[in-house]
Scaffold this motif. Structure first.
Motif, mmCIF file in Angstrom:
data_model
loop_
_atom_site.group_PDB
_atom_site.id
_atom_site.type_symbol
_atom_site.label_atom_id
_atom_site.label_comp_id
_atom_site.label_asym_id
_atom_site.label_seq_id
_atom_site.Cartn_x
_atom_site.Cartn_y
_atom_site.Cartn_z
ATOM 1 N N GLU A 44 -10.646 0.188 1.115
ATOM 2 C CA GLU A 44 -11.893 0.690 0.507
ATOM 3 C C GLU A 44 -12.262 2.093 0.995
ATOM 4 O O GLU A 44 -11.700 2.589 1.978
ATOM 5 N N GLY A 45 -13.209 2.730 0.305
ATOM 6 C CA GLY A 45 -13.756 4.033 0.701
ATOM 7 C C GLY A 45 -12.766 5.189 0.537
ATOM 8 O O GLY A 45 -11.605 4.989 0.196
ATOM 9 N N VAL A 46 -13.276 6.408 0.759
ATOM 10 C CA VAL A 46 -12.384 7.576 0.831
ATOM 11 C C VAL A 46 -12.648 8.225 2.188
ATOM 12 O O VAL A 46 -13.756 8.710 2.460
ATOM 13 N N GLU A 47 -11.622 8.192 3.032
ATOM 14 C CA GLU A 47 -11.771 8.728 4.382
ATOM 15 C C GLU A 47 -10.938 9.995 4.503
ATOM 16 O O GLU A 47 -9.841 10.071 3.957
ATOM 17 N N ILE A 48 -11.478 10.971 5.230
ATOM 18 C CA ILE A 48 -10.708 12.192 5.442
ATOM 19 C C ILE A 48 -10.531 12.433 6.943
ATOM 20 O O ILE A 48 -11.457 12.205 7.726
ATOM 21 N N SER A 54 -9.325 15.477 9.422
ATOM 22 C CA SER A 54 -8.949 16.895 9.454
ATOM 23 C C SER A 54 -9.444 17.501 10.760
ATOM 24 O O SER A 54 -10.167 16.856 11.523
ATOM 25 N N ASP A 55 -9.073 18.779 10.989
ATOM 26 C CA ASP A 55 -9.519 19.463 12.207
ATOM 27 C C ASP A 55 -11.035 19.637 12.232
ATOM 28 O O ASP A 55 -11.648 19.699 13.285
ATOM 29 N N TYR A 56 -11.643 19.774 11.040
ATOM 30 C CA TYR A 56 -13.076 20.055 10.969
ATOM 31 C C TYR A 56 -13.930 18.805 11.077
ATOM 32 O O TYR A 56 -15.029 18.831 11.595
ATOM 33 N N PHE A 57 -13.402 17.705 10.518
ATOM 34 C CA PHE A 57 -14.224 16.498 10.416
ATOM 35 C C PHE A 57 -13.319 15.311 10.129
ATOM 36 O O PHE A 57 -12.350 15.421 9.384
ATOM 37 N N SER A 58 -13.661 14.167 10.719
ATOM 38 C CA SER A 58 -12.966 12.926 10.370
ATOM 39 C C SER A 58 -14.010 11.866 10.096
ATOM 40 O O SER A 58 -14.915 11.665 10.919
ATOM 41 N N GLY A 59 -13.914 11.227 8.936
ATOM 42 C CA GLY A 59 -14.883 10.201 8.566
ATOM 43 C C GLY A 59 -14.944 10.068 7.058
ATOM 44 O O GLY A 59 -14.079 10.592 6.343
ATOM 45 N N PRO A 60 -15.996 9.381 6.553
ATOM 46 C CA PRO A 60 -16.114 9.204 5.100
ATOM 47 C C PRO A 60 -16.259 10.564 4.401
ATOM 48 O O PRO A 60 -17.033 11.408 4.863
ATOM 49 N N MET A 70 0.844 -1.200 0.000
ATOM 50 C CA MET A 70 0.000 0.000 0.000
ATOM 51 C C MET A 70 0.880 1.251 0.000
ATOM 52 O O MET A 70 1.737 1.409 0.878
ATOM 53 N N LYS A 71 0.632 2.113 -0.946
ATOM 54 C CA LYS A 71 1.490 3.304 -1.080
ATOM 55 C C LYS A 71 1.048 4.439 -0.141
ATOM 56 O O LYS A 71 -0.120 4.546 0.213
ATOM 57 N N VAL A 72 2.012 5.290 0.215
ATOM 58 C CA VAL A 72 1.735 6.487 1.029
ATOM 59 C C VAL A 72 2.459 7.655 0.369
ATOM 60 O O VAL A 72 3.577 7.499 -0.120
ATOM 61 N N SER A 73 1.831 8.839 0.353
ATOM 62 C CA SER A 73 2.540 10.009 -0.182
ATOM 63 C C SER A 73 2.192 11.250 0.632
ATOM 64 O O SER A 73 1.233 11.242 1.410
ATOM 65 N N GLN A 74 2.990 12.309 0.403
ATOM 66 C CA GLN A 74 2.781 13.553 1.145
ATOM 67 C C GLN A 74 2.860 14.758 0.230
ATOM 68 O O GLN A 74 3.522 14.718 -0.807
ATOM 69 N N GLY A 75 2.220 15.823 0.618
ATOM 70 C CA GLY A 75 2.382 17.109 -0.058
ATOM 71 C C GLY A 75 2.402 18.185 1.004
ATOM 72 O O GLY A 75 1.714 18.074 2.018
ATOM 73 N N LYS A 76 3.222 19.205 0.787
ATOM 74 C CA LYS A 76 3.327 20.277 1.782
ATOM 75 C C LYS A 76 3.036 21.620 1.142
ATOM 76 O O LYS A 76 3.234 21.802 -0.060
ATOM 77 N N SER A 77 2.615 22.562 1.956
ATOM 78 C CA SER A 77 2.442 23.922 1.444
ATOM 79 C C SER A 77 2.663 24.939 2.550
ATOM 80 O O SER A 77 2.500 24.628 3.732
ATOM 81 N N ASN A 78 3.023 26.159 2.120
ATOM 82 C CA ASN A 78 3.179 27.265 3.058
ATOM 83 C C ASN A 78 1.927 28.152 3.007
ATOM 84 O O ASN A 78 1.021 27.914 2.215
ATOM 85 N N ALA A 79 1.940 29.209 3.812
ATOM 86 C CA ALA A 79 0.836 30.176 3.805
ATOM 87 C C ALA A 79 1.265 31.419 3.030
ATOM 88 O O ALA A 79 2.334 31.448 2.420
ATOM 89 N N LYS A 80 0.413 32.439 3.040
ATOM 90 C CA LYS A 80 0.765 33.721 2.396
ATOM 91 C C LYS A 80 0.319 34.884 3.301
ATOM 92 O O LYS A 80 -0.540 34.709 4.174
ATOM 93 N N ILE A 81 0.943 36.031 3.075
ATOM 94 C CA ILE A 81 0.486 37.227 3.784
ATOM 95 C C ILE A 81 0.474 38.385 2.780
ATOM 96 O O ILE A 81 1.440 38.550 2.022
ATOM 97 N N ILE A 82 -0.610 39.139 2.744
ATOM 98 C CA ILE A 82 -0.697 40.238 1.765
ATOM 99 C C ILE A 82 -0.028 41.486 2.342
ATOM 100 O O ILE A 82 -0.344 41.903 3.456
ATOM 101 N N LYS A 103 -7.075 7.089 2.171
ATOM 102 C CA LYS A 103 -7.220 7.762 3.466
ATOM 103 C C LYS A 103 -6.403 9.049 3.383
ATOM 104 O O LYS A 103 -5.198 9.014 3.105
ATOM 105 N N ILE A 104 -7.089 10.187 3.580
ATOM 106 C CA ILE A 104 -6.450 11.494 3.404
ATOM 107 C C ILE A 104 -6.380 12.208 4.751
ATOM 108 O O ILE A 104 -7.414 12.402 5.404
#
Ligand code: MEV
Length: 304
Positions: free
Chosen positions: A45-49, A51-57, A1-13, A87-88
């Motif tokens: 199976e499924g797509v699970e997320i 996150s701070d807001y919600f965890s589940g399908p 089973m593969k695993v991967s990552q992506g990263k990002s920074n923020a911005k300020i105007i 699983k995200i």
């Protein structure tokens, strides 16, 4: 089973929030002090997320994650992947609704993680397009400034649908970012400006001030740059997108020696930025702390 990552920074105007929506120029900076990481794992199976807001399908996620859902859907279609067996996990250290572009940053990290999972390269143009699609769900008519700053990871000079150029600030100054700790909706702020009776004249002024700061950076004129920033705050206040806390932070920063200060981002809450000579920064930071700042960051403008 593969695993991967992506990263990002923020911005300020730095300059040009709101007036950028009306076609005026803006200057925006990458903000590396806060990051978001997206992790994608292959599961049975499924797509699970998670996150701070919600965890589940994913299909049971609340509407606040509609942009994320749309993004996942679009990317899976583009990559010809089936929408199951994933699983995200979203781990965001970027405070939401504070003007840091947290939604665009999540979109960038997530797109990169999904492309990495299948070993495909994600070109910046395609990434920008994906981010804008998701941003349109968060607030109907985004200028594209958040996405472009975050994707480019450099300071940019930006005009909606016309110009995104990387610029160098390279000034021996600090930019102090003070978070009021109060979240605010960009969508509400954009509507507030739209309904303001002085909209056209204040937007015109903001556009001129942003152009002026672009020249101040070129000429390394920190004194005028500070003054122009403070004037921009007055216009944003006249447009109804400041708040008592933001006004207090601006006053306290200037009284403590800042060259200029203004709100940054949509306003109505979120952050204030103050331009400071290096030897004044600590005084300003202490004064903002005393004033109740939730978190304070210092960006070295020599490095940007
Ligand atoms: C939000 O970070 C900046 C605004 O100018 C909105 C936009 O550019 O779409 C308020």
């Amino acid at each position: 089973m593969k695993v991967s990552q992506g990263k990002s920074n923020a911005k300020i105007i730095l300059m040009g929030e709101h007036s950028v929506v009306y076609g005026k120029s803006a200057i925006s900076l990458p903000f590396f002090a806060a990051e978001v990481t997206a992790k994608v794992e292959e599961v049975s199976e499924g797509v699970e997320i998670i996150s701070d807001y919600f965890s589940g399908p994913l299909d049971e996620a609340p509407s606040i994650l509609n942009g994320v859902k749309e993004l996942i859907d679009t990317v899976l279609k583009r990559l010809d992947m089936k929408s199951s067996g994933l699983k995200i996990t979203l781990d965001s250290k970027i405070p939401a609704q504070r003007g840091f572009g947290s939604s665009a940053a999540v979109s960038v990290a997530l797109s990169k993680a999904l492309y990495n999972l299948v070993g495909q390269t994600l070109e910046p143009t395609a990434l920008r397009e994906l981010v804008e699609k998701a941003e349109k769900i968060h607030h109907e008519n985004p200028s594209g400034l958040d996405g472009d700053t975050i994707v480019s990871q450099q300071a940019i000079y930006f005009i909606k649908n016309k110009n995104t150029s990387n610029i160098k600030i390279n000034m021996d100054l600090d930019l102090i970012v003070g978070d009021t700790g109060n979240p605010a909706s960009t969508k509400t702020a954009v509507q507030t400006v739209y309904n303001n009776e002085n909209r056209d004249s204040e937007i015109e002024k903001l556009g001129q001030l942003s152009q002026a700061v672009f020249l101040n950076i070129k000429n390394q004129d920190s004194i005028l740059m500070g003054k122009n920033m403070t004037q921009a705050h007055q216009s944003l206040k006249a447009l109804g997108v400041s708040s008592d806390e933001l006004d207090e932070f601006v006053d306290v920063a200037i009284e403590s020696g800042a060259l200029g200060a203004k709100l940054s981002g949509g306003g109505l809450g979120g952050c204030m930025i103050a331009l400071s000579e290096k030897n004044k920064s600590q005084l300003i930071v202490d004064a903002l702390k005393k004033q109740g700042a939730d978190t304070i960051w210092i960006l070295d403008l020599k490095e940007i």
